[in-house]
Design a protein around this motif. Structure first.
Motif, PDB file in Angstrom:
ATOM      1  N   PHE A  19       0.819  -1.207   0.000  1.00  0.00           N
ATOM      2  CA  PHE A  19       0.000   0.000   0.000  1.00  0.00           C
ATOM      3  C   PHE A  19       0.856   1.262   0.000  1.00  0.00           C
ATOM      4  O   PHE A  19       0.382   2.341  -0.358  1.00  0.00           O
ATOM      5  CB  PHE A  19      -0.892   0.051   1.255  1.00  0.00           C
ATOM      6  N   ASP A  20       2.099   1.138   0.432  1.00  0.00           N
ATOM      7  CA  ASP A  20       2.961   2.304   0.626  1.00  0.00           C
ATOM      8  C   ASP A  20       3.151   3.084  -0.668  1.00  0.00           C
ATOM      9  O   ASP A  20       3.518   2.519  -1.708  1.00  0.00           O
ATOM     10  CB  ASP A  20       4.332   1.872   1.165  1.00  0.00           C
ATOM     11  N   ASP A  21       2.901   4.390  -0.594  1.00  0.00           N
ATOM     12  CA  ASP A  21       3.099   5.305  -1.723  1.00  0.00           C
ATOM     13  C   ASP A  21       2.263   4.930  -2.947  1.00  0.00           C
ATOM     14  O   ASP A  21       2.629   5.238  -4.083  1.00  0.00           O
ATOM     15  CB  ASP A  21       4.580   5.393  -2.110  1.00  0.00           C
ATOM     16  N   LYS A  22       1.149   4.260  -2.724  1.00  0.00           N
ATOM     17  CA  LYS A  22       0.233   3.904  -3.800  1.00  0.00           C
ATOM     18  C   LYS A  22      -1.189   4.320  -3.424  1.00  0.00           C
ATOM     19  O   LYS A  22      -1.568   4.296  -2.259  1.00  0.00           O
ATOM     20  CB  LYS A  22       0.243   2.394  -4.049  1.00  0.00           C
ATOM     21  N   ILE A  23      -1.955   4.719  -4.427  1.00  0.00           N
ATOM     22  CA  ILE A  23      -3.394   4.910  -4.250  1.00  0.00           C
ATOM     23  C   ILE A  23      -4.040   3.619  -4.730  1.00  0.00           C
ATOM     24  O   ILE A  23      -3.885   3.235  -5.889  1.00  0.00           O
ATOM     25  CB  ILE A  23      -3.896   6.117  -5.052  1.00  0.00           C
ATOM     26  N   THR A  24      -4.734   2.949  -3.838  1.00  0.00           N
ATOM     27  CA  THR A  24      -5.170   1.577  -4.089  1.00  0.00           C
ATOM     28  C   THR A  24      -6.685   1.438  -4.059  1.00  0.00           C
ATOM     29  O   THR A  24      -7.352   1.993  -3.187  1.00  0.00           O
ATOM     30  CB  THR A  24      -4.581   0.632  -3.017  1.00  0.00           C
TER      31      THR A  24
ATOM     32  N   ASP B  36       1.025   5.996  -9.741  1.00  0.00           N
ATOM     33  CA  ASP B  36       0.919   5.466  -8.380  1.00  0.00           C
ATOM     34  C   ASP B  36      -0.447   4.860  -8.070  1.00  0.00           C
ATOM     35  O   ASP B  36      -0.802   4.679  -6.912  1.00  0.00           O
ATOM     36  CB  ASP B  36       1.225   6.574  -7.366  1.00  0.00           C
TER      37      ASP B  36
ATOM     38  N   ASP C 181      -5.397   5.299   0.626  1.00  0.00           N
ATOM     39  CA  ASP C 181      -4.434   6.313   0.190  1.00  0.00           C
ATOM     40  C   ASP C 181      -2.996   5.864   0.413  1.00  0.00           C
ATOM     41  O   ASP C 181      -2.731   4.736   0.849  1.00  0.00           O
ATOM     42  CB  ASP C 181      -4.719   7.672   0.852  1.00  0.00           C
ATOM     43  N   LYS C 182      -2.054   6.733   0.125  1.00  0.00           N
ATOM     44  CA  LYS C 182      -0.631   6.378   0.173  1.00  0.00           C
ATOM     45  C   LYS C 182      -0.122   6.130   1.582  1.00  0.00           C
ATOM     46  O   LYS C 182       0.962   5.570   1.756  1.00  0.00           O
ATOM     47  CB  LYS C 182       0.204   7.482  -0.496  1.00  0.00           C
ATOM     48  N   ASN C 183      -0.891   6.535   2.573  1.00  0.00           N
ATOM     49  CA  ASN C 183      -0.502   6.314   3.965  1.00  0.00           C
ATOM     50  C   ASN C 183      -1.327   5.207   4.622  1.00  0.00           C
ATOM     51  O   ASN C 183      -1.424   5.152   5.841  1.00  0.00           O
ATOM     52  CB  ASN C 183      -0.649   7.616   4.757  1.00  0.00           C
ATOM     53  N   LYS C 184      -1.936   4.364   3.811  1.00  0.00           N
ATOM     54  CA  LYS C 184      -2.777   3.252   4.274  1.00  0.00           C
ATOM     55  C   LYS C 184      -4.048   3.725   4.970  1.00  0.00           C
ATOM     56  O   LYS C 184      -4.601   3.024   5.813  1.00  0.00           O
ATOM     57  CB  LYS C 184      -1.996   2.308   5.192  1.00  0.00           C
TER      58      LYS C 184
ATOM     59  N   TYR D   3      -3.177  14.290  -4.717  1.00  0.00           N
ATOM     60  CA  TYR D   3      -1.762  13.951  -4.816  1.00  0.00           C
ATOM     61  C   TYR D   3      -1.089  14.648  -5.987  1.00  0.00           C
ATOM     62  O   TYR D   3       0.105  14.964  -5.924  1.00  0.00           O
ATOM     63  CB  TYR D   3      -1.597  12.437  -4.903  1.00  0.00           C
TER      64      TYR D   3
END
Length: 217
Positions: free
Chosen positions: A54-59, A91, A158-161, A203
């Motif tokens: 999940f880090d630094d990704k929009i999932t 991302d 989000d990028k911060n989980k 972002y």
């Protein structure tokens, strides 16, 4: 007098419009965080043995369960309405979580999706029932997994989980939205499409600000 009035309109209206939209962008650019930090993906194995995080990704996170054929329609809805419109964002990724034993069916589904779009941003992860349940519960969403460890809902991480959604403050009378019903084209088109845009825009703006700050030094 007419010239002054015309000049006033020409100068004042753009300023008013700018302030209006700037205010709207400020409100639009933040989708509320409903759960600050969900579980990670360390206990799961990827279909193609690549590291997924999940880090630094929009999932977009989903739980397809062990009877994946029941959720094929959901996957195609997501591919058409959400993934194809945003997959070029570097991302942005899809993560579908399933229990062990679903690998072959997942590969077949991925191949079918690949006939429609570039599926490099789709990730299928497999784990024990305990790890699937643990990740799902960490969302703290008011939904449940069924007997097949599946749900029709998908979630924006989000990028911060952080779990993003609607907390009822964006519009008067609006209900809270923890997840999006992937079986409903209307829900994806009318709600999730906009919410994904909001997070991506947030972002993009942050990246532009970072680059501008770096350039100014």
């Amino acid at each position: 007098m007419k010239k002054i009035l015309v000049l006033g309109i020409l100068f004042i209206l753009p300023l008013v419009a700018y302030l209006f939209f700037a205010s709207g962008v400020h409100n639009f650019a933040k989708l509320p965080i409903l759960t600050k930090s969900i579980g990670d993906l360390k206990s799961f194995e990827s279909l193609h043995a690549k590291e997924v995080s999940f880090d630094d990704k929009i999932t977009v996170l989903g739980f397809l369960g062990k009877d994946i054929y029941n959720k094929q329609g959901n996957a195609f809805n997501l591919n058409q309405k959400i993934y194809k419109k945003n997959h070029e964002f570097r991302d942005f990724q899809f993560v579908m979580v399933l229990p062990y034993g679903s690998e072959e069916e997942a590969k077949e589904l991925l191949d079918e999706l690949g006939n429609i779009a570039d599926v490099s941003g789709w990730n299928f992860l497999f784990g024990t029932p305990e790890s699937v349940n643990s990740l799902f519960k960490s969302l703290k969403a008011p939904h449940e997994l069924d007997a097949n460890l599946a749900t029709q809902y998908v979630y924006i991480i989000d990028k911060n989980k952080g779990l993003r959604g609607r907390d009822g403050t964006l519009k008067e009378g609006e209900e809270m939205v923890y997840g999006y019903d992937a079986s409903s084209v209307a829900d994806l088109s009318n709600v999730m499409v906009d919410d994904v845009k909001v997070v991506l825009a947030e972002y993009r703006l942050a990246l532009k600000k970072y680059k501008a700050d770096r350039k100014g030094k």
